[in-house]
Design an enzyme around this catalytic site. Structure first.
Site, PDB file in Angstrom:
ATOM      1  CD  GLU A  41      -2.302   0.967   3.116  1.00 30.01           C
ATOM      2  OE1 GLU A  41      -2.891   2.136   3.262  1.00 30.01           O
ATOM      3  OE2 GLU A  41      -2.022   0.283   3.710  1.00 30.01           O
ATOM      4  CG  ASP A  85      -0.376   1.908   6.428  1.00 28.71           C
ATOM      5  OD1 ASP A  85       0.685   1.240   5.681  1.00 28.71           O
ATOM      6  OD2 ASP A  85      -1.242   3.421   5.739  1.00 28.71           O
ATOM      7  CG  ASP A 109      -4.397   2.236   8.899  1.00 29.05           C
ATOM      8  OD1 ASP A 109      -4.885   1.454   7.572  1.00 29.05           O
ATOM      9  OD2 ASP A 109      -3.982   3.732   9.057  1.00 29.05           O
ATOM     10  CG  ASP A 149      -8.116   4.292   5.606  1.00 33.47           C
ATOM     11  OD1 ASP A 149      -9.215   4.134   5.412  1.00 33.47           O
ATOM     12  OD2 ASP A 149      -7.419   6.092   5.983  1.00 33.47           O
TER      13      ASP A 149
END
Length: 656
Positions: A428, A504, A506, A508
């Protein structure tokens, strides 16, 4: 220092030495089936010439194979020029045979697969031992060879009173050093013998296994139609078209006896049967005779459609529209066929296109007009194929240069070419991609940075996928085209055996994981079934412990809050004070240095890599999974998602 290159450096190979030095030039070396096929083809040529009615192949317990026929028997008298028995000449000399003078009216073999006269001599050259028994001229004749050399010279004994027999028996012991394996592919051997019986009316082909005592026999009174019925999995859309044509006399278009017989069927689904033969020799790779069949069928259908004004405006027919779902058995007889290579798997005779097309076209055109209902049904189907092809021409394809898919420019590939060792990280963001490039092991780890979030591809048609740059780059990088669960997918082009999603830790990052998993489940399901898709788990927190006394400073990486709490409790039990611990949260992969990313996420010894799989691969469970994906990822499923979240939202542990 190399030796001098002089007159003594030149070696002249004699007899069968060329075959033994370079067997791959003369036959297939994966297994010895082709050298046995040379003997079977000789027996079949006797049937084709009208002098034999049976072929018996026996697989003996000692690994040898014998082929017997009831033909005329190989001539055993002295050859006029070479002054040795003709049967010995046939097995010991390259380019010695009875299949050259085909234009002569009294030729021994007017139609045969033999071209170069190297067939059974190759068999002998690559055999540890070979025995030949010939029944001819009221006598039994015998000779044997070892490693291509004559061991037992020709001997003869008269047949008993009232004993009448003719034919040839060849028994072969293949030499192991010339082949990868001495095991015969049984399916191929069965197919070969069965095909001879299909194509030669009156032939009885038999395969006997000496060890098991099993015997299989094939004799097809109805020929091609019976064979097609046995091998087609689905009912044809119209009755099969069966016909034949052979020139009665020699003309400018063909020689007397040349022509073809065929059976053609169209099915809308299922596997297709496509087999072609030239003078009974199976041509697995097709060739010009198949091109002639294709041309004849296409022109006949095109003429029929034009005659009955069935073609819609703006639609152009191509041969592939007619030939796309054709199953066929084609047997051509050609006076002097030319093949590509000694294994004769592809016909290259240019005249065969015209010859077969000339045979098929008028008969099929007449058949279509004679059976109008079937003709119009086929015509409408062909038109629909042309319309679908026209729509497909507007599809977005992979970007190519010189006919080869170009690897994405932002792909940083690994050094090894071994897919079993290679890993591809779909990372990403460009920032994280930069850290991953510097931190990776470049020998086996490749990096493909993804810009932003990948398209939700759940409801995207497969032919529109490549309009999205990220999906295009992923497909080209991994070397596998989009496919469905039901369609056959060739994974031999897969460039990496581990395709790792790295995003990541998280919300997202989780969303990007879901989008990529949706892409793979929907459009690359065979990769999931093969266990090639993984999710890399980067850490979410770093916990530092200050040095205390003799204890050095410590650095710990943890993946979630639960793991963080467990680590804090453990350190507290070990006497570490709370003020000696400091916690840092990673906002994203881009914050991590190359060393940190290697240590925590990419090093095979320390990383957490989760394999994506479905426990139950049954059709029912797969359908239930698709139903859940539709609810979660479908554009018009917002009400269903809301109901599901109201019922199950409390079950999710969301890190916001």
């Amino acid at each position: 220092m190399a030796k001098n290159y002089d007159e003594s450096s030149i070696r002249v190979l004699k007899g069968l030495e060329p075959v033994q030095e370079r067997p791959g030039m003369y036959t297939r070396t994966e297994h010895p089936l082709h050298v046995i096929q040379e003997v079977i083809d000789n027996a079949a040529d006797e049937v084709l010439a009208g002098y034999a009615t049976m072929i018996i192949v026996t697989q003996h317990s000692d690994g040898s194979v014998s082929v017997a026929d009831d033909g005329r028997g190989i001539p055993v008298g002295l050859h006029a020029e070479e002054k040795i028995p003709t049967v010995e000449l046939v097995f010991t000399r390259l380019h010695a045979g009875g299949k050259f003078n085909k234009t002569e009216g009294d030729a021994a073999y007017r139609f045969s697969g033999g071209l170069h006269g190297v067939g059974v001599s190759v068999t002998n050259a690559l055999a540890k031992k070979l025995e030949v028994t010939v029944w001819r001229d009221n006598a039994e004749h015998f000779l044997s060879f070892a490693h291509g050399h004559l061991v037992d010279a020709l001997t003869s004994r008269p047949l008993g009173r009232g004993e009448k027999k003719s034919g040839t028996l060849v028994r072969v012991w293949p030499e192991a050093k010339y082949f990868d394996s001495l095991n015969f592919p049984q399916n191929d051997l069965v197919h070969l013998l069965r095909a001879k019986a299909v194509l030669l009316s009156g032939l009885t082909a038999t395969l006997h296994h000496e060890a098991s005592g099993e015997t299989s026999t094939w004799c097809y009174e109805q020929g091609m139609p019976a064979y097609m019925t046995q091998n087609l999995n689905f009912e044809p859309m119209i009755p099969p078209f069966h016909g034949s044509f052979f020139f009665p006399t020699t003309t400018e278009e063909g020689n007397a006896g040349e022509g073809a017989q065929w059976l053609v069927a169209w099915t809308e689904e299922g596997g297709m049967l496509r087999e072609s033969y030239v003078n009974l020799i199976p041509t697995a790779s097709g060739g010009t005779h198949e091109a002639g069949l294709r041309e004849g069928l296409f022109v006949a259908v095109k003429n029929f459609i034009e005659l009955h004004s069935l073609l819609p405006k703006g639609v152009k027919l191509l041969a592939e529209d007619v030939f796309a779902r054709v199953s066929f058995v084609l047997s051509a007889k050609i006076l002097d066929p030319q093949f590509q290579g000694q294994t004769k798997e592809r016909l290259s005779s240019r005249d065969a296109v015209r010859l077969v097309s000339r045979a098929v076209l008028p008969q099929f055109e007449l058949w279509l007009n004679q059976y109008l209902e079937h003709g119009k049904k086929l015509a409408q189907w062909v038109i629909s194929q042309a319309q679908a092809r026209t729509r497909a021409s507007q599809k977005v394809e992979k970007r190519k240069s010189s006919g080869v898919a170009v690897l994405p420019g932002k792909l940083t590939d690994c050094e090894t070419d071994d897919p079993a060792l290679s890993e591809l990280f779909l990372v990403e963001g460009d920032s994280a991609g930069g850290s991953a490039k510097m931190g990776r092991d470049k020998f086996f780890q490749a990096i493909l940075p993804l810009r932003g979030k990948v398209l939700n591809s759940w409801e995207v048609e497969r032919d529109r996928l490549f309009a999205n740059n990220e999906i295009h780059d992923i497909a080209v990088a991994i070397g596998v085209d989009p496919h469905t669960r039901e369609s056959a997918c060739d994974l031999s082009g897969l460039r990496y055996h581990k395709i790792c999603i790295l995003s990541d830790a998280d919300v997202d990052g989780a969303h990007i994981q879901v989008l990529l998993l949706t892409l793979f489940f929907r459009h690359f399901p065979q990769l999931i079934k093969a266990g090639r898709i993984y999710v890399a788990r980067p850490p979410l927190f770093r916990l530092d412990v200050s040095a205390s006394g003799k204890k050095p400073a410590q650095k710990h990486y943890v993946h979630d809050t639960f793991e963080l709490q467990s680590l804090q409790d453990k350190l507290a039990r070990e006497g570490v004070r709370p003020n000696a611990m400091s916690i840092a949260r990673f906002k994203g992969l881009g914050e991590m240095s190359a060393v940190q990313l290697w240590d925590t996420t990419m090093n095979p010894d320390t990383r957490l890599l989760l394999q994506v799989h479905i426990d139950d691969l049954s059709a029912l469970n797969w359908a239930l999974t698709e139903e859940r994906f539709t609810m979660l990822m479908g554009k018009n499923e917002a009400p269903a998602r809301r109901l599901w979240l109201e019922a199950h939202g409390n079950e999710a542990e969301v890190d916001i």
